[in-house]
Design a protein around this motif. Structure first.
Motif, PDB file in Angstrom:
ATOM      1  N   ASP A 119     -10.249   5.297   4.807  1.00 31.96           N
ATOM      2  CA  ASP A 119      -9.981   4.748   5.977  1.00 31.96           C
ATOM      3  C   ASP A 119      -9.854   3.103   5.981  1.00 31.96           C
ATOM      4  O   ASP A 119      -8.744   2.750   6.270  1.00 31.96           O
ATOM      5  N   ALA A 120     -10.744   2.700   5.180  1.00 29.22           N
ATOM      6  CA  ALA A 120     -10.802   1.239   5.197  1.00 29.22           C
ATOM      7  C   ALA A 120      -9.960   0.745   4.176  1.00 29.22           C
ATOM      8  O   ALA A 120      -8.926  -0.080   4.384  1.00 29.22           O
ATOM      9  N   VAL A 121      -9.554   1.558   3.036  1.00 27.42           N
ATOM     10  CA  VAL A 121      -8.611   1.213   1.932  1.00 27.42           C
ATOM     11  C   VAL A 121      -7.109   1.397   2.536  1.00 27.42           C
ATOM     12  O   VAL A 121      -6.301   0.420   2.561  1.00 27.42           O
ATOM     13  N   ALA A 122      -6.856   2.638   3.344  1.00 28.67           N
ATOM     14  CA  ALA A 122      -5.641   2.683   3.927  1.00 28.67           C
ATOM     15  C   ALA A 122      -5.411   1.538   5.117  1.00 28.67           C
ATOM     16  O   ALA A 122      -3.878   0.846   4.868  1.00 28.67           O
ATOM     17  N   LYS A 123      -6.420   1.289   5.673  1.00 33.58           N
ATOM     18  CA  LYS A 123      -6.161   0.123   6.941  1.00 33.58           C
ATOM     19  C   LYS A 123      -5.784  -1.238   6.172  1.00 33.58           C
ATOM     20  O   LYS A 123      -4.823  -1.909   6.513  1.00 33.58           O
ATOM     21  N   VAL A 124      -6.289  -1.711   5.170  1.00 31.91           N
ATOM     22  CA  VAL A 124      -6.026  -2.909   4.432  1.00 31.91           C
ATOM     23  C   VAL A 124      -4.563  -2.946   3.819  1.00 31.91           C
ATOM     24  O   VAL A 124      -3.867  -3.597   4.047  1.00 31.91           O
ATOM     25  N   ILE A 125      -4.352  -1.850   3.347  1.00 35.40           N
ATOM     26  CA  ILE A 125      -2.990  -1.738   2.856  1.00 35.40           C
ATOM     27  C   ILE A 125      -1.867  -1.675   3.808  1.00 35.40           C
ATOM     28  O   ILE A 125      -0.903  -2.255   3.772  1.00 35.40           O
ATOM     29  N   SER A 126      -2.082  -1.095   4.802  1.00 31.94           N
ATOM     30  CA  SER A 126      -1.068  -0.791   6.219  1.00 31.94           C
ATOM     31  C   SER A 126      -0.972  -2.304   6.645  1.00 31.94           C
ATOM     32  O   SER A 126       0.223  -2.908   7.048  1.00 31.94           O
ATOM     33  N   GLU A 127      -2.055  -2.911   6.752  1.00 35.62           N
ATOM     34  CA  GLU A 127      -1.930  -4.332   7.208  1.00 35.62           C
ATOM     35  C   GLU A 127      -0.981  -5.229   6.434  1.00 35.62           C
ATOM     36  O   GLU A 127      -0.129  -5.906   6.892  1.00 35.62           O
ATOM     37  N   TYR A 128      -1.228  -5.213   5.145  1.00 33.81           N
ATOM     38  CA  TYR A 128      -0.277  -6.091   4.262  1.00 33.81           C
ATOM     39  C   TYR A 128       1.011  -5.512   4.313  1.00 33.81           C
ATOM     40  O   TYR A 128       2.024  -6.348   4.273  1.00 33.81           O
ATOM     41  N   VAL A 129       1.165  -4.322   4.089  1.00 32.05           N
ATOM     42  CA  VAL A 129       2.649  -3.715   4.182  1.00 32.05           C
ATOM     43  C   VAL A 129       3.402  -4.221   5.437  1.00 32.05           C
ATOM     44  O   VAL A 129       4.602  -4.441   5.394  1.00 32.05           O
ATOM     45  N   GLU A 130       2.684  -4.001   6.635  1.00 33.27           N
ATOM     46  CA  GLU A 130       3.453  -4.353   7.875  1.00 33.27           C
ATOM     47  C   GLU A 130       3.645  -5.892   7.770  1.00 33.27           C
ATOM     48  O   GLU A 130       4.781  -6.285   8.420  1.00 33.27           O
ATOM     49  N   LYS A 131       2.782  -6.703   7.321  1.00 30.55           N
ATOM     50  CA  LYS A 131       2.887  -7.952   7.426  1.00 30.55           C
ATOM     51  C   LYS A 131       4.326  -8.668   6.624  1.00 30.55           C
ATOM     52  O   LYS A 131       4.904  -9.643   6.814  1.00 30.55           O
ATOM     53  N   TYR A 132       4.145  -8.086   5.433  1.00 28.24           N
ATOM     54  CA  TYR A 132       5.148  -8.474   4.205  1.00 28.24           C
ATOM     55  C   TYR A 132       6.156  -7.588   3.849  1.00 28.24           C
ATOM     56  O   TYR A 132       6.808  -8.032   2.996  1.00 28.24           O
ATOM     57  N   ARG A 133       6.365  -6.666   4.702  1.00 28.37           N
ATOM     58  CA  ARG A 133       7.115  -5.614   4.126  1.00 28.37           C
ATOM     59  C   ARG A 133       8.764  -6.067   3.815  1.00 28.37           C
ATOM     60  O   ARG A 133       9.422  -5.646   2.847  1.00 28.37           O
ATOM     61  N   ASP A 134       9.100  -6.934   4.828  1.00 30.19           N
ATOM     62  CA  ASP A 134      10.568  -7.362   4.623  1.00 30.19           C
ATOM     63  C   ASP A 134      10.685  -8.970   3.972  1.00 30.19           C
ATOM     64  O   ASP A 134      11.831  -9.403   4.289  1.00 30.19           O
ATOM     65  N   GLN A 135       9.610  -9.556   3.487  1.00 27.80           N
ATOM     66  CA  GLN A 135       9.815 -10.776   3.132  1.00 27.80           C
ATOM     67  C   GLN A 135      10.674 -10.843   2.059  1.00 27.80           C
ATOM     68  O   GLN A 135      10.754  -9.945   0.959  1.00 27.80           O
ATOM     69  N   THR A 136      11.327 -12.189   2.007  1.00 32.50           N
ATOM     70  CA  THR A 136      12.366 -12.624   0.990  1.00 32.50           C
ATOM     71  C   THR A 136      12.072 -13.905   0.631  1.00 32.50           C
ATOM     72  O   THR A 136      11.333 -14.512   1.149  1.00 32.50           O
ATOM     73  N   GLY A 137      12.481 -14.361  -0.288  1.00 35.62           N
ATOM     74  CA  GLY A 137      12.510 -15.820  -0.804  1.00 35.62           C
ATOM     75  C   GLY A 137      12.156 -15.959  -2.255  1.00 35.62           C
ATOM     76  O   GLY A 137      11.767 -14.997  -2.995  1.00 35.62           O
ATOM     77  N   GLU A 138      11.838 -17.232  -2.549  1.00 37.32           N
ATOM     78  CA  GLU A 138      11.617 -17.554  -3.813  1.00 37.32           C
ATOM     79  C   GLU A 138      10.209 -16.947  -4.314  1.00 37.32           C
ATOM     80  O   GLU A 138       9.201 -17.264  -3.485  1.00 37.32           O
ATOM     81  N   GLY A 139       9.900 -16.476  -5.374  1.00 37.94           N
ATOM     82  CA  GLY A 139       8.579 -15.938  -5.907  1.00 37.94           C
ATOM     83  C   GLY A 139       8.292 -14.741  -5.297  1.00 37.94           C
ATOM     84  O   GLY A 139       7.330 -13.917  -5.785  1.00 37.94           O
ATOM     85  N   VAL A 140       8.963 -13.981  -4.373  1.00 34.78           N
ATOM     86  CA  VAL A 140       8.589 -12.705  -3.811  1.00 34.78           C
ATOM     87  C   VAL A 140       9.106 -11.562  -4.805  1.00 34.78           C
ATOM     88  O   VAL A 140      10.430 -11.731  -5.251  1.00 34.78           O
ATOM     89  N   ARG A 141       8.385 -10.794  -4.871  1.00 35.18           N
ATOM     90  CA  ARG A 141       8.506  -9.434  -5.985  1.00 35.18           C
ATOM     91  C   ARG A 141       8.240  -8.318  -5.176  1.00 35.18           C
ATOM     92  O   ARG A 141       7.268  -8.250  -4.388  1.00 35.18           O
ATOM     93  N   ARG A 142       8.596  -6.861  -5.455  1.00 38.33           N
ATOM     94  CA  ARG A 142       8.358  -5.829  -5.104  1.00 38.33           C
ATOM     95  C   ARG A 142       6.841  -5.119  -5.863  1.00 38.33           C
ATOM     96  O   ARG A 142       6.979  -5.493  -7.223  1.00 38.33           O
TER      97      ARG A 142
END
Length: 199
Positions: free
Chosen positions: A157-180
């Motif tokens: 649950d703790a691992v899933a929560k951390v992943i989910s937080e970062y996915v939601e925060k940066y899912r649509d991020q674009t710009g220089e230096g951004v990779r998937r």
């Protein structure tokens, strides 16, 4: 198979799993999941097929609500397609009631993880000559822990929560230096061994 996400989880039924069990459809679905919206032409270039073939498979995926057309983007000749956000479970109890549903589920899950494994191996081959670990933009770690079921669920649950937080925060991020990045969490019980085999 699930992906941590704030949105409601969708459990695929036998019909959707059957549609997804075609290798090219699963590849298209996976590309849309990992890289975002695409056209039939961009997908055709990536998978080595004609845009007519990818267009057909996109329509088949859309019939089962696995993907959807991107509203307000593209033209009548060049439509954009995306996978709706949210977690997806391919281990449907309803689908596994019938032999056909069980087979479709097994094909989809095995192919999905085969593709993910191949991506990991390709990354390892590309970076095998990197000497300085600081240059590696990856976290590849293996550990073994002795846990109770309760402790396992607490950790997962703790691992899933951390992943989910970062996915939601940066899912649509674009710009220089951004990779998937592909994000995997492989946490599972090891096979049991007779204690005499370990001594």
């Amino acid at each position: 198979m699930t992906s941590p996400d704030q949105h409601e989880e969708r459990i695929l039924d036998a019909s959707a799993l059957k549609a997804l069990s075609h290798p090219l459809r699963l590849e298209i679905y996976d590309i849309l999941s990992q890289y975002g919206a695409q056209t039939a032409s961009s997908l055709a270039e990536h998978v080595g097929e004609s845009s007519g073939v990818t267009s057909y498979h996109l329509r088949e995926l859309a019939k089962h609500n696995l993907i959807r057309e991107v509203a307000g983007q593209g033209t009548a000749r060049e439509r954009w397609w995306e996978r709706p956000r949210g977690a997806v479970s391919m281990g449907s109890p309803e689908a596994r009631v019938t032999p056909a549903g069980k087979l479709a589920s097994a094909i989809v899950v095995e192919e999905f993880y085969r593709r993910r494994h191949e991506q990991l191996i390709a990354f390892l081959r590309e970076t095998e000559n990197v000497v300085n670990e600081d240059e590696m933009t990856a976290l590849l770690t293996t550990s073994t822990a002795a846990l109770t079921d309760e402790q396992f669920f607490e950790m997962s649950d703790a691992v899933a929560k951390v992943i989910s937080e970062y996915v939601e925060k940066y899912r649509d991020q674009t710009g220089e230096g951004v990779r998937r990045f592909a994000i995997r969490a492989d946490i599972f019980p090891l096979p049991r061994f007779d204690q005499s085999e370990l001594t």
